[in-house]
Design an enzyme around this catalytic site. Structure first.
Site, PDB file in Angstrom:
ATOM      1  N   CYS A  66      44.183  34.334  32.746  1.00  0.00           N
ATOM      2  CA  CYS A  66      44.869  34.431  31.455  1.00  0.00           C
ATOM      3  C   CYS A  66      46.264  34.987  31.733  1.00  0.00           C
ATOM      4  O   CYS A  66      46.724  34.946  32.877  1.00  0.00           O
ATOM      5  CB  CYS A  66      44.065  35.259  30.443  1.00  0.00           C
ATOM      6  N   HIS A  99      34.291  45.995  49.020  1.00  0.00           N
ATOM      7  CA  HIS A  99      33.634  47.179  48.460  1.00  0.00           C
ATOM      8  C   HIS A  99      32.863  46.906  47.171  1.00  0.00           C
ATOM      9  O   HIS A  99      31.898  47.607  46.886  1.00  0.00           O
ATOM     10  CB  HIS A  99      34.677  48.268  48.168  1.00  0.00           C
TER      11      HIS A  99
END
Ligand code: RB5
Length: 152
Positions: A66, A99
């Site tokens: 977006c 992570h």
């Protein structure tokens, strides 16, 4: 890679089209949930469709675009099992995979250039989750999700 769910609003439409080319170049299949023009529209309508596909396992990952990436992340992270991260640079993209095992990459068409997006997408697609202590943390996120599941 199984399949990538794609979503965009008008602010991310051009970026989504460029991402499709990047995926074609790598022979990675995708499902394009729209939008299909740069006419003004509402990002939740498209984020919902694509995030559902990831959440239900019909797509392995997603790339949502977006204007800022913010709206796409907000919607996507409402869906169980979706870990969406807005990445405006390569470091963030790498860390989101290492992570967080991010399964949705959110890009801002008004934030990154097409050249930057290409590098971000490449790193995000190629980086594997590190596991180890990070798996424990993802398990804790799943526990939070489970606590909010409606009981039947
Ligand atoms: C649309 O103008 C813009 O608000 C949208 O693309 C996005 O940036 C929202 O988070």
């Amino acid at each position: 890679m199984k399949r990538i769910a794609l979503a965009a609003d008008h602010g991310g439409y051009a970026l989504k089209e460029a991402v499709k080319q990047m995926l074609d170049d790598r022979a990675i299949p995708y499902l394009d949930f729209g939008t299909n023009s740069d006419e003004s529209c509402d990002y939740p309508d498209y984020a919902e469709l694509a995030a559902r596909s990831v959440s239900e396992g019909n797509s392995e990952r997603g790339i949502f675009c977006c204007g800022s990436a913010a709206g796409m992340v907000i919607v996507a992270n409402k869906f169980p099992g979706v870990r969406a991260v807005a990445c405006h640079n390569e470091w963030a993209a790498r860390m989101s995979r290492l992570h967080n095992d991010a399964n949705v990459l959110a890009l801002g068409g008004r934030v990154v250039s097409l050249e930057e997006a290409e590098r971000i997408v490449a790193i995000w697609l190629e980086t594997e989750f590190e596991g180890g202590r990070h798996s424990r943390r993802l398990d804790k996120i799943s526990d939070i999700e489970d606590a909010f599941q409606p009981t039947s």
